[in-house]
Design a protein around this motif. Structure first.
Motif, PDB file in Angstrom:
ATOM      1  N   GLY A   1      46.199  38.977  45.580  1.00  0.00           N
ATOM      2  CA  GLY A   1      46.987  39.330  46.897  1.00  0.00           C
ATOM      3  C   GLY A   1      47.986  37.978  47.203  1.00  0.00           C
ATOM      4  N   ASN A   2      48.725  38.223  48.012  1.00  0.00           N
ATOM      5  CA  ASN A   2      49.993  37.203  48.581  1.00  0.00           C
ATOM      6  C   ASN A   2      50.062  36.956  49.982  1.00  0.00           C
ATOM      7  OD1 ASN A   2      51.319  39.470  49.371  1.00  0.00           O
ATOM      8  ND2 ASN A   2      52.976  39.395  47.892  1.00  0.00           N
ATOM      9  N   TYR A   3      48.938  37.293  50.534  1.00  0.00           N
ATOM     10  CA  TYR A   3      48.925  36.906  51.979  1.00  0.00           C
ATOM     11  C   TYR A   3      47.322  36.057  52.331  1.00  0.00           C
ATOM     12  CZ  TYR A   3      48.515  37.951  57.011  1.00  0.00           C
ATOM     13  OH  TYR A   3      48.501  37.659  58.517  1.00  0.00           O
ATOM     14  N   ASP A   4      47.627  34.955  52.887  1.00  0.00           N
ATOM     15  CA  ASP A   4      46.518  33.944  53.116  1.00  0.00           C
ATOM     16  C   ASP A   4      45.275  34.567  53.631  1.00  0.00           C
ATOM     17  OD1 ASP A   4      45.278  31.605  54.971  1.00  0.00           O
ATOM     18  OD2 ASP A   4      46.290  30.793  53.074  1.00  0.00           O
ATOM     19  N   HIS A   5      44.320  34.387  52.867  1.00  0.00           N
ATOM     20  CA  HIS A   5      42.775  34.666  53.173  1.00  0.00           C
ATOM     21  C   HIS A   5      42.935  36.281  53.640  1.00  0.00           C
ATOM     22  CE1 HIS A   5      41.666  30.790  52.629  1.00  0.00           C
ATOM     23  NE2 HIS A   5      40.478  30.928  52.437  1.00  0.00           N
ATOM     24  N   ALA A   6      43.508  37.220  52.915  1.00  0.00           N
ATOM     25  CA  ALA A   6      43.615  38.619  53.217  1.00  0.00           C
ATOM     26  C   ALA A   6      42.175  39.123  52.559  1.00  0.00           C
ATOM     27  CB  ALA A   6      44.829  39.217  52.683  1.00  0.00           C
ATOM     28  N   GLU A   7      41.211  39.009  53.521  1.00  0.00           N
ATOM     29  CA  GLU A   7      39.745  39.637  53.014  1.00  0.00           C
ATOM     30  C   GLU A   7      39.786  41.205  52.242  1.00  0.00           C
ATOM     31  OE1 GLU A   7      38.591  37.257  51.704  1.00  0.00           O
ATOM     32  OE2 GLU A   7      39.265  35.514  53.167  1.00  0.00           O
TER      33      GLU A   7
ATOM     34  N   ARG B   1      40.411  41.911  49.856  1.00  0.00           N
ATOM     35  CA  ARG B   1      39.892  41.728  48.477  1.00  0.00           C
ATOM     36  C   ARG B   1      38.402  41.942  48.264  1.00  0.00           C
ATOM     37  NH1 ARG B   1      40.301  34.979  48.016  1.00  0.00           N
ATOM     38  NH2 ARG B   1      39.559  34.495  50.017  1.00  0.00           N
ATOM     39  N   HIS B   2      37.580  41.524  49.371  1.00  0.00           N
ATOM     40  CA  HIS B   2      36.241  41.708  49.325  1.00  0.00           C
ATOM     41  C   HIS B   2      36.087  43.279  49.289  1.00  0.00           C
ATOM     42  CE1 HIS B   2      34.788  37.765  49.199  1.00  0.00           C
ATOM     43  NE2 HIS B   2      35.758  37.531  50.392  1.00  0.00           N
TER      44      HIS B   2
END
Length: 503
Positions: A352-358, A360-361
């Motif tokens: 991903g290319n957005y800070d701490h875009a969770e 992903r979990h």
């Protein structure tokens, strides 16, 4: 004979069920879930690969590489692997174990005799295995690249001054610098740069032709930009300055290449033409090595794992009767996550290319459920609620800090009295100068520069860089002179320049 035949038939049916082809409808449903979830988290760009039973089920890019531009993310778009690099470094160490050039329990001083830690006992007993387990007791040292551009030689020299946060092997504190040192071990054994060894022993065998051990080594235009929320607006920020710790988080890749890495990990390190490491070394990578905290990831508050361990570059938890090996990667504005259900020959990797875009979990656990475990739980909704709450709590703390400002106060001394050099043997040098009614803080010769206005009393606070704020507080001694500077939690002592005697 009947019982034996029945057992054999059952085993065949179980294997057949496990290898039953996944329908296109199932894949399309997950594809739609990814698209919807990505939009709900406001992620500009994302890419994902899902692998099962040696086959790629889904490999796709979503969104854009750079907000406000037309370049779409595809399967060749380069992203930061960040800390998912750690598993790669551990595996390359395993190749040296296979060749008899290294033992996991060799003393680190055997290869890096100049390394000294605060406690001589820990210096003597530190093993190569310990470098990979975050259990050395050495407190986090990410400031080595957050506020400076120290070489790895300088980092090693400074470690002797770092206070331990707990006793050796008696706790768990995430430690990127130790992985950097593991990279140095690789260099000392092979006589080659870590970058070159990674390429020779991992990327080339797997055919990962676009993967590089450092972003600066690629000239591909198909590369993402990092993004960060600034005052409620998502903006592009500069790349992270962490290239000095490549073995901990330096690799850049795309899902075309990462699919080959995941396929190998789901087949005990095998690939077409050979295997990366011997079976024993592969098992060692995923053997639980140390206990990890249950609060390392906020998601654990919902998942409620019975145990959390750490292998060699992998977090491990139980999930619905399965053992999950996973690891996240996070640099400013960029994310990654790798997740494996090895007993089911299933894996997923997400960039991903957005800070701490969770998100992903959410996508990792949704993939586990959707393709393997048959659960229909909406992880995206649950994790979005969780992280929204955490974000609101953080914003509340910031507001409380800013609301606690005592108005109309003045500094203890004239601004000119705060000027000078402030030194710490670990952090380096901060130079303070007056600029109008503010103070300019120059950390380690321009690596980090912040011009902060007066906040209250002897504290200065404001924006630094393009996506964060810093505070700086001066401590005045009983003699009425400035003695120390606390710069965003790091303490520097004021350098006392002795006047030259008159001729």
């Amino acid at each position: 004979m009947r019982i034996a035949a029945l057992c054999a038939a059952l085993m065949i049916s179980v294997v057949a069920a496990a290898q039953k082809p996944v329908s296109q409808k199932t894949i399309n449903e997950f594809d739609s879930y990814v698209s919807k979830a990505m939009k709900e988290w406001d992620v500009p760009g994302l890419s994902i690969v899902v692998v099962k039973d040696g086959k790629i089920l889904l490999k796709k890019g979503y969104g854009v590489r750079e907000l406000g531009r037309q370049g779409a993310v595809d399967t060749q778009t380069l992203f930061s692997c960040a800390s998912t690099t750690k598993a790669m470094t551990a595996l390359v160490l395993g190749t040296l174990v296979d060749e008899g050039k290294l033992n996991w329990d060799d003393p680190v001083n055997k290869y890096i005799p100049e390394l000294r830690l605060r406690d001589p006992y820990v210096t003597r007993e530190l093993r190569v295995r310990d470098l990979l387990l975050h259990n050395t007791g050495v407190a986090g040292t990410d400031y080595f690249w957050d506020i400076a551009d120290f070489t790895w030689e300088e980092m090693i020299q400074k470690l002797v001054h770092v206070e331990p946060s707990y006793s050796f092997r008696a706790g768990f504190e995430y430690q990127n610098t130790m992985y950097m040192i593991a990279g140095v071990v690789i260099e000392r054994i092979t006589g080659k740069k870590w970058n070159d060894v990674m390429t020779e022993r991992l990327f080339k065998p797997l055919g990962m032709t676009s993967t590089v051990p450092d972003r600066v080594l690629t000239n591909s235009p198909n590369i993402t930009k990092p993004h960060f929320a600034i005052n409620g607006e998502i903006k592009i920020i500069g790349y992270d300055k962490s290239t000095r710790i490549g073995a901990a988080g330096g690799v850049w890749s795309n899902v075309d290449d990462m699919s080959k890495w995941i396929l190998a990990l789901l087949d005990s390190g095998k690939y077409e033409g050979g295997r990366l490491v011997k079976a024993a070394s592969f098992r060692e990578l995923f053997k639980p090595q140390t206990i990890a905290p249950h609060n390392d990831y906020p998601t654990f508050s919902i998942l409620k794992p019975h145990w959390v361990t750490y292998g060699l570059g992998w977090y491990q938890i139980d999930y619905r009767g399965r053992m999950v090996n996973f690891h996240t990667g996070s640099l400013a504005g960029l994310t990654a996550i790798a997740g494996l259900l090895q007993d089911d020959r299933f894996g997923v990797y997400i960039f991903g290319n957005y800070d701490h875009a969770e998100v992903r979990h959410a996508l990792m656990y949704k993939a586990f459920d959707h393709f393997v475990l048959g659960n229909d739980r909406d992880w995206n909704a649950e994790f979005k609620t969780l992280y929204t709450s955490l974000k609101q709590e953080h914003e509340k703390r910031v507001r409380e800090f800013e609301n606690d400002r005592v108005a109309s106060t003045k500094t203890t001394l004239p601004l000119a009295e705060f000027e000078g050099e402030y030194v710490n043997e670990v952090y380096g040098i901060t130079k303070v100068t007056v600029v109008g009614n503010s103070l300019r803080f120059d950390v380690n010769n321009g690596f980090l520069v912040a011009e902060l206005p007066h906040w209250h009393y002897d504290t200065f606070y404001g924006a630094a860089g393009d996506h964060y704020k810093l505070s700086a507080t001066f401590i005045v001694g009983v003699n009425g002179k400035v003695e120390k500077l606390n710069f965003d939690g790091l303490e520097f002592g004021k350098s006392q320049v002795t006047a030259k005697p008159s001729p």
